[in-house]
Enzyme design. Structure first.
Site, short mmCIF file in Angstrom:
data_model
loop_
_atom_site.label_atom_id
_atom_site.label_comp_id
_atom_site.label_asym_id
_atom_site.label_seq_id
_atom_site.Cartn_x
_atom_site.Cartn_y
_atom_site.Cartn_z
N ASN A 76 -18.69 44.76 42.89
CA ASN A 76 -20.13 44.67 42.63
C ASN A 76 -20.94 45.59 43.54
O ASN A 76 -22.10 45.87 43.25
CB ASN A 76 -20.62 43.22 42.76
CG ASN A 76 -20.26 42.58 44.08
OD1 ASN A 76 -19.12 42.65 44.52
ND2 ASN A 76 -21.22 41.97 44.71
N HIS A 77 -20.33 46.07 44.61
CA HIS A 77 -21.05 47.00 45.50
C HIS A 77 -20.69 48.46 45.23
O HIS A 77 -21.02 49.33 46.04
CB HIS A 77 -20.76 46.64 46.97
CG HIS A 77 -21.33 45.33 47.38
ND1 HIS A 77 -22.68 45.12 47.49
CD2 HIS A 77 -20.75 44.16 47.70
CE1 HIS A 77 -22.89 43.86 47.87
NE2 HIS A 77 -21.74 43.26 48.00
N HIS A 121 -12.12 41.42 40.60
CA HIS A 121 -13.17 41.20 41.59
C HIS A 121 -14.08 40.09 41.09
O HIS A 121 -14.95 40.31 40.23
CB HIS A 121 -13.94 42.51 41.76
CG HIS A 121 -14.75 42.57 43.00
ND1 HIS A 121 -14.21 42.79 44.24
CD2 HIS A 121 -16.08 42.41 43.22
CE1 HIS A 121 -15.15 42.80 45.16
NE2 HIS A 121 -16.30 42.56 44.57
N HIS A 157 -13.57 37.74 50.35
CA HIS A 157 -13.34 38.17 51.73
C HIS A 157 -12.56 37.15 52.56
O HIS A 157 -12.61 37.21 53.79
CB HIS A 157 -14.67 38.52 52.41
CG HIS A 157 -15.31 39.76 51.87
ND1 HIS A 157 -16.27 40.48 52.57
CD2 HIS A 157 -15.13 40.43 50.71
CE1 HIS A 157 -16.66 41.52 51.84
NE2 HIS A 157 -15.99 41.50 50.71
N HIS A 192 -13.20 40.06 46.56
CA HIS A 192 -14.63 39.72 46.59
C HIS A 192 -15.03 38.59 47.54
O HIS A 192 -16.11 38.63 48.11
CB HIS A 192 -15.19 39.40 45.21
CG HIS A 192 -16.64 39.03 45.19
ND1 HIS A 192 -17.64 39.91 45.51
CD2 HIS A 192 -17.26 37.87 44.89
CE1 HIS A 192 -18.81 39.31 45.39
NE2 HIS A 192 -18.62 38.07 45.05
N GLU A 245 -15.08 48.61 48.36
CA GLU A 245 -16.47 48.40 47.95
C GLU A 245 -17.43 48.12 49.09
O GLU A 245 -18.64 48.24 48.94
CB GLU A 245 -16.56 47.27 46.91
CG GLU A 245 -16.33 45.90 47.48
CD GLU A 245 -17.19 44.81 46.81
OE1 GLU A 245 -17.92 45.10 45.86
OE2 GLU A 245 -17.13 43.66 47.28
N ASN A 246 -16.88 47.70 50.27
CA ASN A 246 -17.77 47.40 51.40
C ASN A 246 -17.54 48.34 52.58
O ASN A 246 -17.92 48.04 53.71
CB ASN A 246 -17.54 45.97 51.89
CG ASN A 246 -17.66 44.94 50.79
OD1 ASN A 246 -16.66 44.37 50.36
ND2 ASN A 246 -18.86 44.72 50.31
N ASP A 265 -10.90 44.13 50.41
CA ASP A 265 -12.21 44.72 50.69
C ASP A 265 -12.35 45.17 52.15
O ASP A 265 -12.43 44.34 53.06
CB ASP A 265 -13.33 43.71 50.41
CG ASP A 265 -13.23 43.06 49.05
OD1 ASP A 265 -12.13 42.69 48.63
OD2 ASP A 265 -14.28 42.87 48.42
#
Ligand SMILES: [Fe+2]
Ligand SMILES: [Fe+2]
Ligand SMILES: [Fe+2]
Ligand SMILES: [Fe+2]
Ligand SMILES: [Fe+2]
Ligand SMILES: [Fe+2]
Ligand SMILES: [Fe+2]
Ligand SMILES: [Fe+2]
Lengths: 271, 271, 271, 271
Positions: free
Chosen positions: D67-68, D153, D180, D178, D39-40, D8
């Site tokens: 999820n993002h 994830h 991190h 996810h 995603e981030n 991520d």
């Protein structure tokens, strides 16, 4: 048609109140179809074959379940030979039993009964909104099914109300179960589907959601349990919803049923 | 004493129904003390100073909150100068405002109002069971307080019922809020505390827990939101609980209040 | 001082790998203080008195716990006579045992050992951030305690990292437990506190977080369990963190320890 | 084949460390295929079209999400014209974009890239175990796909490890994202699938899972936020996993990659 739905039967007290009232009500109200949620019937956790048969003999046409469906392991077996026993439809493919069934009422009408579980604060099953579409498409109200009864077993009021609106017009009744407390919001949605966020339980309301209050209180205050949960004793309450449908299968009258115990008695004025 | 508790006021529709009915009911029923839960009053999220004052002017003696207490940032400031505005008592020490207050009723009686939040499926605040003991010990019913009203803002029926039993005998009323659906289990517990698992909301019951149904349905079915939640339109319903206490501060009568909108109207028979 | 922390010991495989390596490492590395997390030592769930003593005899100076602290009911009793057995400090007041202890190392130094539980996706205990302040204030590093070891038993990486920063400078070591997987982010925070998001477990890494993989896979895919969880078999891995502190009690060196099994062996280069 | 997966990417610091290292590593290690979880990437929340293209230009062959995925609303649109951008496959049918893609590597090999989301403590999407079976059946390793890379994830170590075992032998790599934080359990499972519970993030490890620590600490201690989350500043770390596969598409070598920032540098010894 005249439909009666009875909420989660909890333990012996719950079973007794069903056996006490249901045969008489079936007669007195000329009921056409009765569904009982039996997920907590065996000591609070699951259902046995003997209890399931007791419900059918007392006047139930179908028995639905929920997150406690298989707490009694025998249910994984006898559900296969129990065509009126319905577990949540959104369990994974291959789960024993069925999530929906078209059942013949005594007057010959075809009634689709579906059990479905919500996912918010519950086990992550398959999408109930997609799954109910499949079930309702397979036996459309007014075409294949004369009545459609959906037991939506879920935790939150938001998911339950959303589910009711989602099915509105396509079911005779969408009724919430699982929280063991009856709500006061029974009504007929604009499309003709009767709805109630939760029907409440059949059992003793003197404990904590039907269980004796000592162990829940201990766990809430000390965070460490000391024993198993046991059903509450005390006088039982029958808790249900009465629905009358018209020729299209849509609801035209809806009223709560509560008899016995610490809640106020209420019966439909229209029967 | 005659007490009235009104559940979570949601948005403009909710505020209007409170302003429409409360002044009249206060007079007609000779109410001694009125509490309004205002956590969703400002567009569904939080409360502003202007709305808080509107509630007091309409006849509220106290306003309670919940998980949305500070959604409107101004509440972090004006709550310090609003002695009748009560946020959950189990927020961390140092949180602006107060979680309990002894408030003088118009008849001179002292009423303890406590707001507390549950923890199951909610934010992990301090233990509400330990916290309520501290609050009830500080102003015991019948000694310091003539009446004690506890707003337990929680998700699950089990935590709410356990909390009611925990407080039984030490409060005039323990009332659940947060789920936005009234339950039918109002009653007086053995120790004399009136209890209802959830009082329901003041707002429109045509949506999903008071919000317009489109966005909730989108999120449940597509898992991706498209816009903010907006309060539902449609006719509002006032939803509350009426409680009468005796000289000891215990409840002797309890009845739900629902006026307007899609739910059935009901008022206490005893006033 | 030379400190060693060993992560959640899971079942027989985990115990064996601790008994096999710890006495030798204690000697070879001239360790001053050893802490072992024993919450899963008894068949994966809790700890017995016999196992606790085994750990002390093998060279542990303290044993910490977590959400499984009292899965073996005997722990509620023998913890009272086991001054080196530490359960989460943020359990409710009145919980058997202690959440922190000042323990004398063999070199005479005083070591504060604290066990604390996170709340995100865990049981709703008291605020761990407020609780650790109380513990650290009671035995400040460099004044009362020569070293401070904090076992933060939590699920999410965010709460664990936040907790590390919160304690930075006030502890020799803040180490995460509970997820049973070692992370690669061991380091010394700016204030002098050694930190690692999770130390991993002592047990077999061939299953699912130390348990045989069949039952977890069944539950994930079928949502209905068939049997109890059993510890995984296969060769065990010792998983821990080595920390060296200076005269102020702050960390000056930190390195992971992993020996045996399917993970790569690694030992501190500095001892 | 030589595969590299980067975890991520969080905000500007994360993007910079990818742009700084990836072109050089691609060359130096003769990488055949590179996947980046993005995603981030846009301020910590979601991804923009410009950032997505930046990743491709820097040497990524595919970009996965989580999820993002759609926190930046433009992703709902441009994902349709971005064949190398993969969002979780278990979103509901009709979700924009794709959950899996067979992508041609520069050496002409066909690489199946799948993104899937776990459900424990996450959004209740469709069953990832059933969904991955469908994806793997559609492009079997060694028959249709020369390599299969699965980005799982998910939050919990148990669901991730169960997922790895479930796919073992059918994928070249199952890698968790996810949380991190990189784990130290990279290995090759018995069936030939490389696995690592979480690959960690590309970003600054000086905050709380890549975000500046002030706001997370405020929310954990006061339960009331004061501002938005912002990515942490400080030197960035590249965090990834290097995998080498044989002619069957199974993994034969696996090693973590960490470069820069507060973690220890580590690169594969075999390239
Ligand atoms: Fe249930
Ligand atoms: Fe139930
Ligand atoms: Fe509310
Ligand atoms: Fe609320
Ligand atoms: Fe553990
Ligand atoms: Fe644990
Ligand atoms: Fe994520
Ligand atoms: Fe992420």
């Amino acid at each position: 048609m005249r439909l009666l739905f009875l909420g989660d039967v909890v333990g012996r007290v719950g079973r007794q109140v069903v056996l006490q009232h249901l045969p008489r009500l079936r007669e007195a109200w000329a009921l056409d179809f009765v569904v009982v949620n039996g997920e907590n019937a065996a000591g609070g956790f699951g259902i046995t074959e003997a209890i399931h048969e007791e419900f059918l003999e007392a006047g139930a046409d179908a028995v639905t379940l929920g997150n406690h469906s298989f707490d009694q392991r025998e249910a994984l077996v006898f559900i296969e030979r129990a065509p009126r026993l319905i577990r949540p439809a959104n369990y994974p493919p291959g789960t024993p039993g069925r999530g929906a069934a078209l059942i013949e009422a005594r007057n010959g009408a075809q009634v689709l009964v579906v059990n479905m579980m919500g996912r918010v604060f519950m086990d992550p099953l398959d999408d109930p909104f997609a799954a109910i579409d499949r079930e309702l498409d397979a036996a459309p109200l007014g075409m294949v099914a004369d009545a459609v009864i959906v037991d939506f077993h879920a935790e939150t009021t938001s998911e339950k109300q959303a589910f009711g609106h989602w099915c509105d017009g396509r079911a005779s009744l969408v009724i919430g179960t699982h929280t063991h407390v009856p709500t006061s919001d029974h009504r007929i949605l604009p499309g003709g589907t009767a709805f109630m966020t939760d029907v409440g339980m059949c059992g003793s309301y003197e404990g904590v959601i039907g269980m004796d209050k000592e162990e829940p209180l201990r766990r809430f205050t000390r965070r460490i349990g000391a024993s198993r949960f046991e059903p509450a004793t005390g006088e039982g309450t029958l808790s249900g919803l009465a629905v009358e449908t018209d020729g299209t299968g849509h609801a035209v009258r809806v009223a709560p049923v509560r008899l016995g115990g610490v809640l106020e008695d209420v019966v439909p004025a229209f029967w």
